[in-house]
Design an enzyme around this catalytic site. Structure first.
Site, PDB file in Angstrom:
ATOM      1  CB  SER A  56      92.604  -0.686 -34.209  1.00 44.43           C
ATOM      2  OG  SER A  56      91.913  -0.495 -32.991  1.00 44.43           O
ATOM      3  CE  LYS A 117      89.877   3.211 -33.467  1.00 40.99           C
ATOM      4  NZ  LYS A 117      90.595   2.074 -34.081  1.00 40.99           N
TER       5      LYS A 117
END
Length: 266
Positions: A56, A117
Site C-alpha cells: 500500500s 500511511k
C-alpha cells in the site's frame, strides 16, 4: 595439618567457589536487567521497529522493509508504551505531524492493527480526491508524470502503474503509484476534524486509508493514536528471505538499507 584442619580448608574453598558463582550469576542477572531496561526505554521513547507487510505504500516502502519509527517527533501517548496500557488520552509534548510525513498509527476500531500511511490533510483541511488528483482546501496538489512501471499487484497480477510525483505545500515531494480508475479514485470533499489527520497510501490503487471508513479501512487517523513517524528503512528483504536459511541471505535489498523516508524538498 590435621584431618580436621584439612576438612575445614576444603569447606572454606567450596564456600569461596560457591560465593564466586553467586557473584557471577548476580552480575549476569543485573547485566540482563540493565539491557532489558535500556531496550525498553529506547523502544518506548526513541525508536520502535516495524515491518511492512503490504504494497500500500509503494514505491516509498516495499513489503519486507524493516522501518525505524521515531517516537519523539509528535510527543508520547499511551500507545508509545508496550501493550498500550489504559492511561488517560492525550500526548506529552504533543506536536502535529507535517503534511508529507509517513506515520504509523492504530485505528480506534482495531487497536491491535498498525497502519502506515502518508499524512496529507491536517485538522481543519478540506480534502477531495478527484480523478486521482488530491485537492487540499480547494487547491490541487501539484503533480507530474514521471513514468510507468509494470509489476505484480497485491492480487498477484502483472499491473501497469503510472508513477507520479506529488509536491505538497512547502515543497515536500514524493512518488505515488496509480493503476487507473478504481473505487477510491473519487472521494470527498471531507473536512478533517480536530484531533485527526487525513492519510493516504502512496499506492493509491491498492491502499485502504482515510478514504475507507471503518471497518473497511482506518478512516481518519486520530492524533492520539499515532505511534510515531517512519524515519528510515533499516533493512529490506525479499519475500523468500529467511534468517534460518543461509542460502537466502542474498535476498537482502542492499540498495534500500538505511534509506531515508523524509520527503525531499523540491
Amino acid at each position: 595439618m590435621t584431618g580436621k584442619d584439612q576438612d575445614r580448608a576444603r569447606r572454606a574453598r567450596r564456600i569461596k567457589r560457591a560465593l564466586r558463582r553467586m557473584r557471577a550469576n548476580s552480575s549476569l542477572l543485573w547485566t540482563l536487567v540493565l539491557a532489558g531496561v535500556i531496550a525498553l526505554t529506547v523502544r518506548t521513547l526513541v525508536f520502535q521497529p516495524f515491518t511492512i507487510p503490504s504494497d500500500s505504500m509503494r514505491p516509498a516502502l516495499e513489503p519486507g522493509d524493516y522501518v525505524a519509527v521515531a517516537k519523539w517527533p509528535y510527543g508520547w501517548s499511551r500507545l508509545s508504551l508496550p501493550l498500550a496500557p489504559p492511561l488517560p488520552r492525550g500526548r506529552v509534548f504533543e506536536r502535529l505531524p507535517e503534511r508529507g510525513d509517513i506515520v504509523v498509527f492504530t485505528p480506534p476500531h482495531a487497536p491491535r492493527t498498525a497502519y502506515i500511511k502518508r499524512v496529507i490533510g491536517l485538522p481543519g483541511d478540506m480534502v477531495t480526491v478527484s480523478g486521482a488528483v488530491v485537492h487540499i482546501n480547494g487547491a490541487p496538489v501539484p503533480r507530474g508524470l514521471v513514468g510507468e512501471e509494470t509489476r505484480l499487484s497485491s492480487d498477484g497480477e502483472m499491473t501497469r502503474y503510472q508513477v507520479w510525483q506529488e509536491i505538497l505545500e512547502g515543497g515536500r515531494g514524493y512518488l505515488v503509484h496509480d493503476a487507473g480508475p478504481g473505487p477510491l479514485t473519487e472521494f470527498g470533499p471531507v473536512l478533517v476534524p480536530d484531533g485527526h489527520v487525513f492519510v493516504l497510501g502512496d499506492n493509491r490503487s491498492e491502499s485502504r486509508d482515510s478514504r475507507a471508513a471503518a471497518p473497511e479501512g482506518p478512516g481518519m487517523a486520530p492524533v492520539d493514536h499515532i505511534i510515531g513517524r517512519a524515519d528510515r528503512v533499516l533493512l529490506s528483504v525479499r519475500p523468500d528471505f529467511s534468517l534460518w536459511k543461509p542460502w537466502t541471505w542474498t535476498r537482502i535489498r542492499t540498495g534500500r538499507t538505511f534509506l531515508s523516508l523524509d520527503p525531499e524538498p523540491r
